[in-house]
Scaffold this motif. Structure first.
Motif, mmCIF file in Angstrom:
data_model
loop_
_atom_site.group_PDB
_atom_site.id
_atom_site.type_symbol
_atom_site.label_atom_id
_atom_site.label_comp_id
_atom_site.label_asym_id
_atom_site.label_seq_id
_atom_site.Cartn_x
_atom_site.Cartn_y
_atom_site.Cartn_z
ATOM 1 N N UNK A 136 -36.023 -18.484 18.952
ATOM 2 C CA UNK A 136 -34.781 -19.177 19.285
ATOM 3 C C UNK A 136 -33.686 -18.148 19.017
ATOM 4 N N UNK A 137 -33.337 -17.376 20.028
ATOM 5 C CA UNK A 137 -32.348 -16.323 19.847
ATOM 6 C C UNK A 137 -31.008 -16.886 19.377
ATOM 7 N N UNK A 138 -30.748 -18.145 19.671
ATOM 8 C CA UNK A 138 -29.469 -18.756 19.294
ATOM 9 C C UNK A 138 -29.377 -19.049 17.795
ATOM 10 N N UNK A 139 -30.504 -19.142 17.115
ATOM 11 C CA UNK A 139 -30.494 -19.417 15.677
ATOM 12 C C UNK A 139 -30.560 -18.096 14.915
ATOM 13 N N UNK A 140 -29.733 -17.974 13.876
ATOM 14 C CA UNK A 140 -29.796 -16.764 13.062
ATOM 15 C C UNK A 140 -30.799 -16.960 11.925
ATOM 16 N N UNK A 141 -30.952 -15.948 11.118
ATOM 17 C CA UNK A 141 -31.924 -15.996 10.019
ATOM 18 C C UNK A 141 -31.285 -16.411 8.701
ATOM 19 N N UNK A 142 -30.091 -16.973 8.765
ATOM 20 C CA UNK A 142 -29.392 -17.386 7.556
ATOM 21 C C UNK A 142 -29.934 -18.675 6.970
ATOM 22 N N UNK A 143 -29.276 -19.134 5.911
ATOM 23 C CA UNK A 143 -29.701 -20.332 5.190
ATOM 24 C C UNK A 143 -29.590 -21.589 6.058
ATOM 25 N N UNK A 144 -28.590 -21.647 6.944
ATOM 26 C CA UNK A 144 -28.361 -22.824 7.779
ATOM 27 C C UNK A 144 -28.153 -22.399 9.232
ATOM 28 N N UNK A 145 -29.229 -22.041 9.934
ATOM 29 C CA UNK A 145 -29.076 -21.543 11.307
ATOM 30 C C UNK A 145 -28.482 -22.573 12.253
ATOM 31 N N UNK A 146 -28.779 -23.844 12.041
ATOM 32 C CA UNK A 146 -28.222 -24.889 12.902
ATOM 33 C C UNK A 146 -26.720 -24.994 12.678
ATOM 34 N N UNK A 147 -26.317 -25.050 11.419
ATOM 35 C CA UNK A 147 -24.893 -25.119 11.111
ATOM 36 C C UNK A 147 -24.134 -23.920 11.655
ATOM 37 N N UNK A 148 -24.734 -22.738 11.538
ATOM 38 C CA UNK A 148 -24.090 -21.524 12.056
ATOM 39 C C UNK A 148 -23.905 -21.618 13.567
ATOM 40 N N UNK A 149 -24.922 -22.080 14.276
ATOM 41 C CA UNK A 149 -24.813 -22.201 15.724
ATOM 42 C C UNK A 149 -23.748 -23.228 16.113
ATOM 43 N N UNK A 150 -23.692 -24.328 15.389
ATOM 44 C CA UNK A 150 -22.738 -25.383 15.726
ATOM 45 C C UNK A 150 -21.289 -24.927 15.568
ATOM 46 N N UNK A 151 -21.040 -23.925 14.745
ATOM 47 C CA UNK A 151 -19.670 -23.441 14.555
ATOM 48 C C UNK A 151 -19.300 -22.341 15.544
ATOM 49 N N UNK A 152 -20.255 -21.837 16.318
ATOM 50 C CA UNK A 152 -20.001 -20.723 17.241
ATOM 51 C C UNK A 152 -19.616 -21.223 18.627
ATOM 52 N N UNK A 153 -18.685 -20.517 19.249
ATOM 53 C CA UNK A 153 -18.390 -20.741 20.661
ATOM 54 C C UNK A 153 -19.560 -20.172 21.466
ATOM 55 N N UNK A 154 -19.596 -20.468 22.747
ATOM 56 C CA UNK A 154 -20.654 -19.901 23.587
ATOM 57 C C UNK A 154 -20.595 -18.373 23.582
ATOM 58 N N UNK A 155 -19.393 -17.812 23.612
ATOM 59 C CA UNK A 155 -19.252 -16.360 23.612
ATOM 60 C C UNK A 155 -19.785 -15.764 22.302
ATOM 61 N N UNK A 156 -19.467 -16.402 21.188
ATOM 62 C CA UNK A 156 -19.970 -15.926 19.894
ATOM 63 C C UNK A 156 -21.487 -16.090 19.809
ATOM 64 N N UNK A 157 -21.993 -17.189 20.330
ATOM 65 C CA UNK A 157 -23.445 -17.408 20.328
ATOM 66 C C UNK A 157 -24.141 -16.357 21.185
ATOM 67 N N UNK A 158 -23.586 -16.061 22.356
ATOM 68 C CA UNK A 158 -24.180 -15.033 23.223
ATOM 69 C C UNK A 158 -24.200 -13.676 22.534
ATOM 70 N N UNK A 159 -23.122 -13.329 21.846
ATOM 71 C CA UNK A 159 -23.078 -12.046 21.135
ATOM 72 C C UNK A 159 -24.150 -12.001 20.051
ATOM 73 N N UNK A 160 -24.310 -13.095 19.300
ATOM 74 C CA UNK A 160 -25.340 -13.154 18.259
ATOM 75 C C UNK A 160 -26.740 -13.098 18.881
ATOM 76 N N UNK A 161 -26.918 -13.754 20.016
ATOM 77 C CA UNK A 161 -28.213 -13.732 20.693
ATOM 78 C C UNK A 161 -28.543 -12.329 21.181
#
Length: 142
Positions: free
Chosen positions: A21-46
């Protein structure tokens, strides 16, 4: 057939990761992190996650759940592994990872409609999340 002498080097074919799941990071709360990101920020992280996979020798990934079909934007980009895209996983209203946008009414018609939309968008594989209590991703810590 050409033979290349690599000396003491071991040559390994590219690895394939069949469930990411490229959209989820490896942090403590990957869902929470994704929910706070804009699509542009999510794409950059992906893109960063894809590049990290490639540096680790993974040349193909199967992304089995993103938000709003973001992986389609990355599928053919240079500098990333080959990405096999599922788009948002199909789930029931309030079901497992519903917040990714793949909610389907739990009827034959609703599921067929969701699959058709995914196919029309150009996904490579259909991911269905048929288990898990409603909203479980929001409470779970990975």
């Amino acid at each position: 057939m050409d033979v290349v002498d690599l000396g003491g080097v071991t040559l390994l074919p590219g690895l394939i990761d069949t469930h990411v799941h490229l959209a989820f990071d490896a942090g403590f709360d990957p869902v929470g992190a994704l929910l706070t990101r804009s699509d542009e920020e999510a794409l950059a992280a992906m893109m960063d996650a894809g590049r990290a996979s490639l540096r680790a020798g993974v040349t193909t990934v199967r992304d089995l759940g993103d938000r709003g079909y973001l992986s389609l934007w990355l599928r053919d980009r240079a500098g990333l592994p080959t990405i096999v895209v599922a788009g948002p996983p199909i789930t029931s209203p309030g079901g497992h990872c519903y917040f990714l946008g793949g909610v389907a009414e739990p009827t034959e018609f609703g599921i067929r409609k969701a699959v058709r939309e995914h196919v029309d968008r150009g996904v490579d594989v259909i991911k269905i999340m048929a288990s898990g209590p409603p909203g479980c991703c929001r409470r779970r810590r990975y």
